[in-house]
Write a protein that holds these residues in place. Sequence first.
Motif, PDB file in Angstrom:
ATOM      1  N   GLY A 131       0.820  -1.213   0.000  1.00 35.12           N
ATOM      2  CA  GLY A 131       0.000   0.000   0.000  1.00 35.12           C
ATOM      3  C   GLY A 131       0.849   1.255   0.000  1.00 35.12           C
ATOM      4  N   GLU A 132       0.155   2.397   0.049  1.00 39.81           N
ATOM      5  CA  GLU A 132       0.862   3.676  -0.039  1.00 39.81           C
ATOM      6  C   GLU A 132       1.831   3.864   1.135  1.00 39.81           C
ATOM      7  OE1 GLU A 132      -1.753   7.111   0.186  1.00 39.81           O
ATOM      8  OE2 GLU A 132      -3.049   6.124   1.630  1.00 39.81           O
ATOM      9  N   LYS A 133       2.930   4.595   0.886  1.00 38.32           N
ATOM     10  CA  LYS A 133       3.915   4.883   1.916  1.00 38.32           C
ATOM     11  C   LYS A 133       4.195   6.373   1.920  1.00 38.32           C
ATOM     12  CE  LYS A 133       5.270   0.591   3.092  1.00 38.32           C
ATOM     13  NZ  LYS A 133       6.468  -0.041   2.564  1.00 38.32           N
ATOM     14  N   PRO A 134       4.318   7.072   3.054  1.00 36.93           N
ATOM     15  CA  PRO A 134       4.021   6.453   4.344  1.00 36.93           C
ATOM     16  C   PRO A 134       2.537   6.138   4.467  1.00 36.93           C
ATOM     17  CG  PRO A 134       4.265   8.831   4.593  1.00 36.93           C
ATOM     18  CD  PRO A 134       4.599   8.517   3.168  1.00 36.93           C
ATOM     19  N   ARG A 135       2.208   5.272   5.397  1.00 36.49           N
ATOM     20  CA  ARG A 135       0.817   4.867   5.609  1.00 36.49           C
ATOM     21  C   ARG A 135      -0.022   6.063   6.102  1.00 36.49           C
ATOM     22  NH1 ARG A 135      -0.911   2.249   3.220  1.00 36.49           N
ATOM     23  NH2 ARG A 135      -2.540   1.506   4.615  1.00 36.49           N
ATOM     24  N   ASN A 136      -1.253   6.104   5.629  1.00 35.44           N
ATOM     25  CA  ASN A 136      -2.179   7.161   6.060  1.00 35.44           C
ATOM     26  C   ASN A 136      -3.430   6.611   6.730  1.00 35.44           C
ATOM     27  OD1 ASN A 136      -0.762   9.525   5.166  1.00 35.44           O
ATOM     28  ND2 ASN A 136      -1.146   8.808   3.075  1.00 35.44           N
ATOM     29  N   HIS A 137      -3.357   5.348   7.144  1.00 30.75           N
ATOM     30  CA  HIS A 137      -4.550   4.706   7.719  1.00 30.75           C
ATOM     31  C   HIS A 137      -4.098   3.618   8.687  1.00 30.75           C
ATOM     32  CE1 HIS A 137      -8.464   2.532   7.788  1.00 30.75           C
ATOM     33  NE2 HIS A 137      -8.964   3.715   7.475  1.00 30.75           N
ATOM     34  N   ASP A 138      -5.042   3.248   9.581  1.00 27.68           N
ATOM     35  CA  ASP A 138      -4.722   2.235  10.593  1.00 27.68           C
ATOM     36  C   ASP A 138      -4.695   0.808  10.041  1.00 27.68           C
ATOM     37  OD1 ASP A 138      -7.824   3.100  10.899  1.00 27.68           O
ATOM     38  OD2 ASP A 138      -7.645   0.951  11.155  1.00 27.68           O
ATOM     39  N   LEU A 139      -5.313   0.608   8.854  1.00 30.64           N
ATOM     40  CA  LEU A 139      -5.358  -0.738   8.265  1.00 30.64           C
ATOM     41  C   LEU A 139      -4.164  -0.915   7.336  1.00 30.64           C
ATOM     42  CD1 LEU A 139      -8.457  -2.338   6.498  1.00 30.64           C
ATOM     43  CD2 LEU A 139      -6.156  -2.546   5.573  1.00 30.64           C
ATOM     44  N   THR A 140      -3.384  -1.942   7.587  1.00 30.64           N
ATOM     45  CA  THR A 140      -2.219  -2.185   6.744  1.00 30.64           C
ATOM     46  C   THR A 140      -2.139  -3.651   6.331  1.00 30.64           C
ATOM     47  OG1 THR A 140      -0.995  -0.382   7.795  1.00 30.64           O
ATOM     48  CG2 THR A 140       0.305  -1.999   6.585  1.00 30.64           C
ATOM     49  N   PHE A 141      -1.783  -3.838   5.075  1.00 27.93           N
ATOM     50  CA  PHE A 141      -1.572  -5.180   4.535  1.00 27.93           C
ATOM     51  C   PHE A 141      -0.077  -5.490   4.653  1.00 27.93           C
ATOM     52  CE2 PHE A 141      -0.954  -8.557   1.605  1.00 27.93           C
ATOM     53  CZ  PHE A 141      -2.187  -9.122   1.313  1.00 27.93           C
ATOM     54  N   PHE A 142       0.240  -6.597   5.311  1.00 33.50           N
ATOM     55  CA  PHE A 142       1.643  -6.965   5.489  1.00 33.50           C
ATOM     56  C   PHE A 142       1.989  -8.204   4.666  1.00 33.50           C
ATOM     57  CE2 PHE A 142       0.758  -4.538   9.342  1.00 33.50           C
ATOM     58  CZ  PHE A 142       1.873  -3.715   9.412  1.00 33.50           C
ATOM     59  N   ASN A 143       3.239  -8.240   4.253  1.00 32.79           N
ATOM     60  CA  ASN A 143       3.757  -9.376   3.498  1.00 32.79           C
ATOM     61  C   ASN A 143       5.068  -9.782   4.152  1.00 32.79           C
ATOM     62  OD1 ASN A 143       6.001 -10.033   1.308  1.00 32.79           O
ATOM     63  ND2 ASN A 143       4.062 -10.856   0.574  1.00 32.79           N
ATOM     64  N   SER A 144       5.230 -11.094   4.405  1.00 31.78           N
ATOM     65  CA  SER A 144       6.472 -11.523   5.041  1.00 31.78           C
ATOM     66  C   SER A 144       6.913 -12.903   4.563  1.00 31.78           C
ATOM     67  CB  SER A 144       6.313 -11.541   6.561  1.00 31.78           C
ATOM     68  OG  SER A 144       7.500 -12.024   7.154  1.00 31.78           O
ATOM     69  N   GLN A 145       7.932 -12.892   3.763  1.00 32.73           N
ATOM     70  CA  GLN A 145       8.558 -14.146   3.324  1.00 32.73           C
ATOM     71  C   GLN A 145       9.155 -14.859   4.541  1.00 32.73           C
ATOM     72  OE1 GLN A 145       8.387 -15.509   0.386  1.00 32.73           O
ATOM     73  NE2 GLN A 145       9.791 -17.211   0.782  1.00 32.73           N
ATOM     74  N   THR A 146       9.681 -14.073   5.485  1.00 34.27           N
ATOM     75  CA  THR A 146      10.317 -14.644   6.677  1.00 34.27           C
ATOM     76  C   THR A 146       9.321 -15.467   7.487  1.00 34.27           C
ATOM     77  OG1 THR A 146      11.625 -12.619   6.726  1.00 34.27           O
ATOM     78  CG2 THR A 146      11.800 -14.071   8.640  1.00 34.27           C
ATOM     79  N   LEU A 147       8.153 -14.888   7.791  1.00 31.60           N
ATOM     80  CA  LEU A 147       7.145 -15.617   8.570  1.00 31.60           C
ATOM     81  C   LEU A 147       6.706 -16.876   7.811  1.00 31.60           C
ATOM     82  CD1 LEU A 147       5.002 -12.663   9.984  1.00 31.60           C
ATOM     83  CD2 LEU A 147       6.299 -14.335  11.341  1.00 31.60           C
ATOM     84  N   PHE A 148       6.603 -16.755   6.497  1.00 27.96           N
ATOM     85  CA  PHE A 148       6.219 -17.915   5.689  1.00 27.96           C
ATOM     86  C   PHE A 148       7.250 -19.036   5.826  1.00 27.96           C
ATOM     87  CE2 PHE A 148       6.539 -20.132   1.546  1.00 27.96           C
ATOM     88  CZ  PHE A 148       5.337 -20.815   1.604  1.00 27.96           C
ATOM     89  N   GLU A 149       8.521 -18.671   5.782  1.00 26.80           N
ATOM     90  CA  GLU A 149       9.579 -19.692   5.884  1.00 26.80           C
ATOM     91  C   GLU A 149       9.604 -20.326   7.270  1.00 26.80           C
ATOM     92  OE1 GLU A 149      13.246 -17.977   4.414  1.00 26.80           O
ATOM     93  OE2 GLU A 149      12.321 -17.560   2.459  1.00 26.80           O
ATOM     94  N   ILE A 150       9.367 -19.515   8.284  1.00 26.19           N
ATOM     95  CA  ILE A 150       9.278 -20.078   9.642  1.00 26.19           C
ATOM     96  C   ILE A 150       8.148 -21.105   9.699  1.00 26.19           C
ATOM     97  CG2 ILE A 150       8.719 -19.554  12.059  1.00 26.19           C
ATOM     98  CD1 ILE A 150       9.994 -16.775  11.618  1.00 26.19           C
TER      99      ILE A 150
END
Lengths: 376, 376
Positions: free
Chosen positions: A298-317
């Motif tokens: 999403g847009e940066k910097p964030r302008n809202h409390d809702l954020t979509f996160f992506n994490s290859q690290t968490l997926f690998e864990i």
Amino acid sequence: MNIPVRDREEDYVNVNPLQTGGRTYPDTRKTITSYVDGYSVCDWCVGALDKTDKPPIQEFLADVSKFLGMDHTLPTNGCRESKYAVMHAITKPGDTIVVDGNAHYSTFVAAERAGLKVLKVPSGGAPKYLIDPEGYRNVIEVVKHDTGTPPKLAVLTHVDGSYGNVVDAKQVGEICRENGTPLLLNTAYSSGRMPVDGKKLNADFIAASGHKSWAAGGGNIGLLSTTEEWGEKIFSHSKDYTIKPLEILGCSTRGSAMVALMASYPYVKERVKEWGREVENSRWLVEKLEDVGINALGEKPRNHDLTFFNSQTLFEISEKHQKKRYFLYHELKNRGILGIKSGLTKNFKMSTFRLNRQQVEYVAWAFEDIMEKNPK
Amino acid sequence: MNIPVRDREEDYVNVNPLQTGGRTYPDTRKTITSYVDGYSVCDWCVGALDKTDKPPIQEFLADVSKFLGMDHTLPTNGCRESKYAVMHAITKPGDTIVVDGNAHYSTFVAAERAGLKVLKVPSGGAPKYLIDPEGYRNVIEVVKHDTGTPPKLAVLTHVDGSYGNVVDAKQVGEICRENGTPLLLNTAYSSGRMPVDGKKLNADFIAASGHKSWAAGGGNIGLLSTTEEWGEKIFSHSKDYTIKPLEILGCSTRGSAMVALMASYPYVKERVKEWGREVENSRWLVEKLEDVGINALGEKPRNHDLTFFNSQTLFEISEKHQKKRYFLYHELKNRGILGIKSGLTKNFKMSTFRLNRQQVEYVAWAFEDIMEKNPK
């Protein structure tokens, strides 16, 4: 048939974007308890819900119109029902409307129920998924070329529920005005959380979600606001029952949801003034999580409390973890945090709305701690 | 903006027909409190409200289908919304439908919103206002003559909200079947109060009111049940969002109203077995009031808890009374009884639903006492 006791607001930090703006206040809960029975707002019926003075529904709706920078407001059964009401009132089956590509499914379902063709204004795609207002100009031109007339309606999701991007509604509205196309602004994730002034944003209709962003709870309820210009058409009354607005079938929310919305309203009016704090909290969390390999889309910097996160690290864990893709849900729950859908690790959404800074720091700590204790 | 505390169920005997079937049970109130926040039933979302297992919404809906003698059921935002959904799903604007003359205004408003022409089956008029099932045959013939086809839909108000007459739905359904016209049974004042078996009554669709007759409270909620034959058409899904039923815009009651309906359901299933007692109480009160010049309209003997009363005597008392037409409201309120609209003396409605015999006797005493202390 067992209905489990629900305790996630009392016993956990809840980061579910669907729910953070719909948490009730103590005063709201008291009011709901008082009006909990069926047709409780009809004790002093004067023929129509929106004209009721006891409880002061009419006064409330007039105040909401001012709060949203519009002229007329009706209570509906929810934001999607507001959207359908507008579509049904001003279009005919077979008409074409324009909708942003980040719109909620209910916008498309409402359009389908109304028999409409939908042309999308696509987002710019990964990683920001921005809606460029100029995209509306392009798609409106396509509709004009294909059908000989401008679209009967444009719908813009002010803040979308996937990426939490805040779109420049004012500019979209200007483009719509130039083309004679009225604009319906879906504020499910904006009004009730952040300041929204419909006329300044060039909106002809505002759809709002009581249970998503106005702390209404107690059932589903929405609002539909419009301008003097459109009021008569959108809020037209039955020809035989002249006090009954057609699009809400006379009276919509005939129970505690109505007073719940009213009881939360003074708090909602105050909290939108603190929107700066909400944005700061969201940005602070994004910075902390990006440091450990959990990246915001999403847009940066964030302008809202809702954020979509992506994490290859968490997926690998998760791939190495005993609980596999359910590990993140359980690790967070063990730390008193709920609201990320069970089974997700690589892509998920979070909302920091109405968390205090200490709670936001706690969420950041929890992710850091999970990653430290579960190396990939 | 002051929202008065509502205490009429706790501090008064309430005889308002709109409200007696929507009083919540203690278990319902507890459940509502637990699920009071926005989108509370979506913690374990599987993509659609009607498929949700936690809380067990799917299981509940399957059980309701059996309870109503139908095959498929969806939750809606209310009974009127169920009626509109059927009209919208199976008719086109300009079509003609047939509706009984005692129908609730919301039936006509829903038809108007759907762009339908309505032909009425008139009641037999004062004092009984009976709907003769054969009237449907006559009006269906008129539609066939005028349009060349049978009506696209017939709507019957199983028990009307004005006179509380119970119509022979089975016979109406037979006439509709003979003519190839599907029957929508509005059970706002029947299902949840008295036994209703849709298939035995030849109904193709059943619209029910959670907050009016199923003790749901907590916001507005309804049910729409149909048969295997009609299920696919009425409950058709979005072509792009294939789990989302179009007519409820994907998910209807996304809050506490849903669990309120579920929490009351075990009590509702039991109370319909006691319908004989309800009819007895109603008849007993009618007999007592007629003795003092307050006469019941509608079918005799009464077969429902809702009765329309007419009293020249009370009207004459009011003309001499200091409080004029408001005297009856105040006299009853002073005796702890509410629910008759303030300002009415000559014509008013009352419901004895779920009052125990002692309370019914108390209501009879109150009227006798008022008339004794206020001679005309």
